[in-house]
Design a protein around this motif. Structure first.
Motif, PDB file in Angstrom:
ATOM      1  N   ASP A   1       0.626  -1.365  -0.057  1.00  0.00           N
ATOM      2  CA  ASP A   1      -0.024   0.390  -0.021  1.00  0.00           C
ATOM      3  C   ASP A   1       1.103   1.137   0.220  1.00  0.00           C
ATOM      4  OD1 ASP A   1      -2.640  -1.341  -0.489  1.00  0.00           O
ATOM      5  OD2 ASP A   1      -2.537  -1.578   2.365  1.00  0.00           O
TER       6      ASP A   1
ATOM      7  N   GLY B   1       0.840   5.924  -1.211  1.00  0.00           N
ATOM      8  CA  GLY B   1       0.125   6.934  -1.017  1.00  0.00           C
ATOM      9  C   GLY B   1       0.841   7.798  -0.469  1.00  0.00           C
ATOM     10  N   GLU B   2       0.193   9.016  -0.429  1.00  0.00           N
ATOM     11  CA  GLU B   2       0.444  10.373  -0.004  1.00  0.00           C
ATOM     12  C   GLU B   2      -0.133  10.876   0.750  1.00  0.00           C
ATOM     13  OE1 GLU B   2       0.314  14.831  -1.939  1.00  0.00           O
ATOM     14  OE2 GLU B   2       1.152  13.180  -3.583  1.00  0.00           O
ATOM     15  N   ALA B   3       1.081  11.191   1.979  1.00  0.00           N
ATOM     16  CA  ALA B   3       0.596  12.111   3.157  1.00  0.00           C
ATOM     17  C   ALA B   3       0.677  13.470   3.307  1.00  0.00           C
ATOM     18  CB  ALA B   3       0.819  11.339   4.623  1.00  0.00           C
ATOM     19  N   ASP B   4      -0.590  14.302   3.445  1.00  0.00           N
ATOM     20  CA  ASP B   4      -1.092  15.416   3.640  1.00  0.00           C
ATOM     21  C   ASP B   4      -0.083  15.970   5.131  1.00  0.00           C
ATOM     22  OD1 ASP B   4      -1.558  15.481   1.318  1.00  0.00           O
ATOM     23  OD2 ASP B   4      -3.124  16.469   1.768  1.00  0.00           O
TER      24      ASP B   4
ATOM     25  N   GLN C   1       1.293  14.180   9.981  1.00  0.00           N
ATOM     26  CA  GLN C   1       1.008  13.646   8.835  1.00  0.00           C
ATOM     27  C   GLN C   1      -0.981  13.344   9.018  1.00  0.00           C
ATOM     28  OE1 GLN C   1       3.351  11.403   7.024  1.00  0.00           O
ATOM     29  NE2 GLN C   1       5.187  13.327   6.568  1.00  0.00           N
ATOM     30  N   LEU C   2      -0.945  13.639   7.594  1.00  0.00           N
ATOM     31  CA  LEU C   2      -2.651  12.945   7.439  1.00  0.00           C
ATOM     32  C   LEU C   2      -2.436  12.444   5.872  1.00  0.00           C
ATOM     33  CD1 LEU C   2      -5.044  15.271   8.651  1.00  0.00           C
ATOM     34  CD2 LEU C   2      -4.280  13.138  10.066  1.00  0.00           C
ATOM     35  N   PRO C   3      -3.295  11.382   5.953  1.00  0.00           N
ATOM     36  CA  PRO C   3      -2.966  10.100   4.984  1.00  0.00           C
ATOM     37  C   PRO C   3      -3.992  10.962   3.550  1.00  0.00           C
ATOM     38  CG  PRO C   3      -3.515   8.118   6.732  1.00  0.00           C
ATOM     39  CD  PRO C   3      -3.498   9.892   6.866  1.00  0.00           C
TER      40      PRO C   3
ATOM     41  N   TYR D   1      -3.927  10.155   0.166  1.00  0.00           N
ATOM     42  CA  TYR D   1      -4.683   9.231  -0.882  1.00  0.00           C
ATOM     43  C   TYR D   1      -3.551   7.735  -0.566  1.00  0.00           C
ATOM     44  CZ  TYR D   1      -0.976   9.323  -4.288  1.00  0.00           C
ATOM     45  OH  TYR D   1       0.543   9.568  -5.496  1.00  0.00           O
ATOM     46  N   GLN D   2      -4.417   6.871  -1.047  1.00  0.00           N
ATOM     47  CA  GLN D   2      -3.923   5.373  -0.578  1.00  0.00           C
ATOM     48  C   GLN D   2      -4.073   5.028  -1.993  1.00  0.00           C
ATOM     49  OE1 GLN D   2      -2.783   3.447   3.103  1.00  0.00           O
ATOM     50  NE2 GLN D   2      -3.357   1.602   2.253  1.00  0.00           N
TER      51      GLN D   2
ATOM     52  N   GLN E   1      10.000  10.669   6.207  1.00  0.00           N
ATOM     53  CA  GLN E   1       8.972   9.563   6.327  1.00  0.00           C
ATOM     54  C   GLN E   1      10.338   8.101   5.687  1.00  0.00           C
ATOM     55  OE1 GLN E   1       6.087   9.539   6.902  1.00  0.00           O
ATOM     56  NE2 GLN E   1       5.431   6.986   6.047  1.00  0.00           N
TER      57      GLN E   1
END
Length: 819
Positions: free
Chosen positions: A398, A400-403, A426-428, A430-431, A493
């Motif tokens: 999995d 994705g990108e974390a904001d 950070q908050l996810p 999208y994944q 990360q």
């Protein structure tokens, strides 16, 4: 009053004692000596006490103090001249003489000692074959016993070998200073009977060519062509059937193809397996002694396997409101490709690919599921072997990108963990799920000593956990792009991703864990019969003991014993083509890898004689280690030349209940009658040594007498010059303990079988089969030979359960053989 005749100690000796024993050729001494100041004794240096102990060695020195005259008092101890026999004995080919007396003399001379040898009876055989033991001392003691003699060191440093003298001629009898100090059973030296088991190479003259009396070959050498053996069958299983078929290549017995089909209708399972294997095979013929050998060398080049599985899955269909069936298929493909060195002695490279997929949902972006590459390094000249292994596998991950969470000022918010590190909040964003390539590496390094023993093994492993693939594919963005304002966040990360590694060092593992991956097979072929005395020539083969400067495959007429050089072989009707996409397999040549495609047929009766040896000079072959033919078959260089050993013969001497066993092998062609005569002579000689003991050992003290030696009846003697006494351990010839007492102390088996209260009952015990005849077998049971009958198949060396009927001590029945 008795005047003691003994040599006086030299000036400076305060104390001195000297001890020798019959069962150890190395004597010990110790004393206190005054030495000049500034001249300490040298450890390992020679030491002599004239007339008492000569040519000895100093092993320990302790300084005790200074004397009034300026000398220093030392406490010294060491060994007599027997310590020189504690080295490895001469090799058989280094001994010139062949009689037992000559061999004993040369063993002593090889250690720098003189020898005085007198045997009771010589053994009519080449005694070089009887040399055994890790030290020359062990070899001398063993050979002396075979000649009916004992061995000990004299005071002047000479090895004395002579028939044992019993204590009835003991020179000091009646002069003991005190009563017997100790009395014990002689369990090791006493025996009432001797069994000699003699193995030999066989009787070459007994194999006669029916075509005539002349010399030549008899028998056949196996053909150098492969044959296919195919077997098939169907087996009923609970709830289904299994059909199988496989093909073997004979005589090397490797699988060429395999196929199987499994059908389980009740479970809705169908499975099929198809496998093919390709080999490079070489065959050659080599003479070893008087026999030809068909040699095979084979190695796996390619292997492929496909496993197809279909399962009928039952599910509820909403559209129809009932049950429906859907077939789910899965395919597993397996491929192996290997390459070897030119001589096919070591593997160099291996590639293994595994692909697992569903036919209707195959991922085209993944070239394989699992792949392994191995590369070997062989540097035996410098004692190194290495294996490098790289393994790749695709796994679903999995990603994705974390904001980042920013504050009112627009800057990212951070927090400090328990480890003191500052991290972003950070908050996810999208994944998604994608295939990530994971790489593992393993390195094995092995170091060997000059004897071929592995002294150190280092194993290292690393696992990137997919990090390298994610960096290469830019899943974190361009970390080196100045415009990438989030490069620092990505690096932070990445630190959370695990990467594994380990190292292990193993000290002196002994054997190697890295295999050559090359198979060999040897098939015995035709033999050469010696010509009769009236014909020209003789045995065509170098027979017996090799010289260090002579090739072991050199024949007596100067030709090479490698009759047929290694040649490629394949099964009839097959050819192997180079597969597409493979960059190396088979035999490595200057033009690249090649495959075996030739068929080979040969007849053992049509072999031509060997070519002349190109290294032959004055009967020797200096530099033969560089010969390509020798290199290909150097693993056979240590093989014993000649025919295979035949059934051993047994010689027995004596009687009674206390028996000892001796097993020998003579590397000569001996007829059965001659071998039995030799075994009987050796048994009689050993018994003559054993009979000196009557089973009792006594220790007494007498006035100092330097005439006493450990010469048979006397087992040990110690001369003490400070006390003017001699302590003697001897075996009196006029005292014999009851044999049952010896049996009860020699072993529990004998006690249970031969004790007086047991003879009247039936009893069973385990023993060793030493001889097998059509009508009987001879078993050593509790140290005593027992003649047995048997209704089961037995062979020499078996451990058998023997039943002795009530009242019997010499006849029994073999009930079972323990494997």
């Amino acid at each position: 009053m008795r005047e003691i005749q003994a040599p006086a100690l030299p000036d400076g000796y305060v104390e001195f004692s000297y001890r020798r024993e019959l069962r150890a050729l190395i004597g010990t001494w110790q004393g206190k000596v005054l030495l000049p100041a500034g001249s300490p004794p040298e450890l390992g240096g020679s030491w002599t006490v004239p007339g008492i102990m000569e040519n000895g060695l100093v092993s320990r020195a302790d300084k005790l103090g200074d004397a009034e005259d300026g000398r220093v008092l030392w406490s010294l101890s060491g060994y007599d001249a027997g310590f020189r026999l504690m080295k490895s004995p001469l090799l058989p080919h280094q001994i010139k003489g062949s009689t037992l007396g000559d061999v004993l003399s040369e063993l002593a001379e090889g250690c720098g000692l003189k020898a005085d040898v007198t045997l009771d009876r010589d053994v009519p055989v080449d005694a070089r074959h009887l040399v055994s033991g890790q030290t020359a001392a062990n070899a001398v003691l063993d050979l002396a016993t075979l000649g009916g003699a004992i061995a000990y060191m004299t005071q002047d440093g000479t090895l004395k070998v002579a028939p044992p003298r019993p204590c009835k001629t003991y020179p000091c009898k009646g002069l003991n200073l005190d009563d017997v100090q100790a009395r014990d059973l002689d369990l090791d030296g006493y025996a009432s009977g001797v069994v000699v088991i003699l193995g030999r190479r066989g009787d070459s003259s007994g194999s006669v060519d029916e075509d005539g009396p002349g010399g030549g070959y008899y028998g056949t050498t196996p053909s150098g062509s492969l044959k296919r053996i195919t077997k098939r069958g169907t087996t009923a299983l609970p709830g289904g059937t299994l059909s199988w078929r496989y093909t073997l290549l004979s005589p090397i017995n490797v699988v060429e193809s395999y196929g199987a089909s499994l059908f389980l209708p009740g479970a809705g399972i169908r499975k099929s397996i198809v496998s093919d294997y390709s080999y490079d095979v070489e065959s050659s013929v080599v003479r070893v002694g008087d026999q030809e050998q068909r040699l095979w060398r084979f190695c796996l080049v390619e292997a492929g396997s496909v496993e197809d599985t279909a399962v009928d899955a039952v599910y509820y269909d909403n559209a129809t409101g009932g049950l429906a069936t859907e077939t789910v298929e899965h395919v597993m493909e397996y491929q192996v490709r290997r390459s070897y060195d030119m001589d096919k002695t070591h593997i160099l490279k291996e590639v293994v690919e595994i692909n697992s997929y569903d036919p209707d949902r195959r991922r085209n972006d993944v070239p394989y599921t699992h792949k392994t590459e191995r590369a070997w390094t062989w540097d035996d000249d410098h004692g190194y072997r290495g294996l490098t292994e790289r393994e790749w596998s695709y796994e679903e991950r999995d990603v994705g990108e974390a904001d980042l969470v920013t504050g009112s000022d627009g800057n990212p918010l951070t927090w400090v963990g328990s480890d003191g590190q500052t991290r972003y909040i950070q908050l996810p964003a999208y994944q998604t799920t994608t295939m990530i390539k994971r790489e593992r590496q393993r390195q094995i390094d092995e170091v060997f000593d000059d004897d071929g023993k592995c002294v150190t093994r280092i194993e290292r492993t690393t696992d990137d956990n997919g990090l390298a693939d994610m960096l290469e594919r830019g899943l974190f963005g361009d970390l080196y792009d100045p415009a990438n304002s989030r490069a620092g966040e990505a690096l932070a990360q990445m630190k959370t991703l695990l990467q594994d590694g380990s190292m292990r060092i193993i000290q002196v593992p002994g054997g190697s864990s890295i295999s050559e991956e090359v198979g060999t097979l040897s098939q015995p072929g035709r033999r050469y019969r010696e010509k009769t005395s009236g014909e020209d020539g003789g045995n065509r083969y170098i027979d017996g003991i090799w010289s260090e400067e002579t090739c072991p495959f050199l024949c007596s007429d100067g030709t090479c014993g490698v009759v047929e050089s290694p040649s490629a072989v394949s099964a009839p009707g097959t050819s192997r083509s180079k597969p597409s996409g493979w960059d190396g397999s088979g035999v490595e040549t200057v033009d690249g890898p090649v495959h075996s495609t030739e068929d080979s047929e040969s007849d053992s009766e049509d072999y031509i004689e060997g070519d002349p040896c190109g290294y032959l000079e004055d009967g020797k072959t200096p530099g033969y280690e560089r010969c390509s033919r020798y290199k290909a078959f150097r693993h056979l260089a240590g093989s014993t030349s000649g025919t295979s050993p035949v059934s051993p013969v047994v010689g027995m001497s004596g009687g009674g209940s206390i028996w000892t066993e001796k097993e020998l092998y003579i590397d000569e062609h001996l007829s059965e009658d001659r071998a039995r005569s030799i075994a009987q002579t050796i048994a009689d000689n050993i018994l003559s040594v054993k009979k000196v003991s009557r089973g009792i050992v006594e220790t007494v003290t007498v006035p100092l007498d330097m005439r006493v030696h450990p010469d048979g009846g006397v087992m040990a003697v110690e001369h003490s010059f400070d006390r003017l006494q001699t302590s003697i351990s001897f075996r009196p010839s006029d005292t014999t303990p009851p044999e049952y007492l010896m049996l009860l102390n020699s072993g529990s088996t004998a006690a249970n079988v031969y004790a007086r209260e047991s003879i009247g009952k039936g009893r069973s015990a385990f023993g060793r089969v030493v001889d097998v005849r059509p009508d009987r077998a001879l078993v050593i049971l509790g140290g005593r030979p027992v003649s047995c009958t048997s209704s089961i198949r037995i062979k020499r060396g078996d451990n058998a359960l023997v039943f002795l009927p009530p009242g019997s001590v010499s006849s029994g029945v073999i009930q079972a053989v323990m494997k």
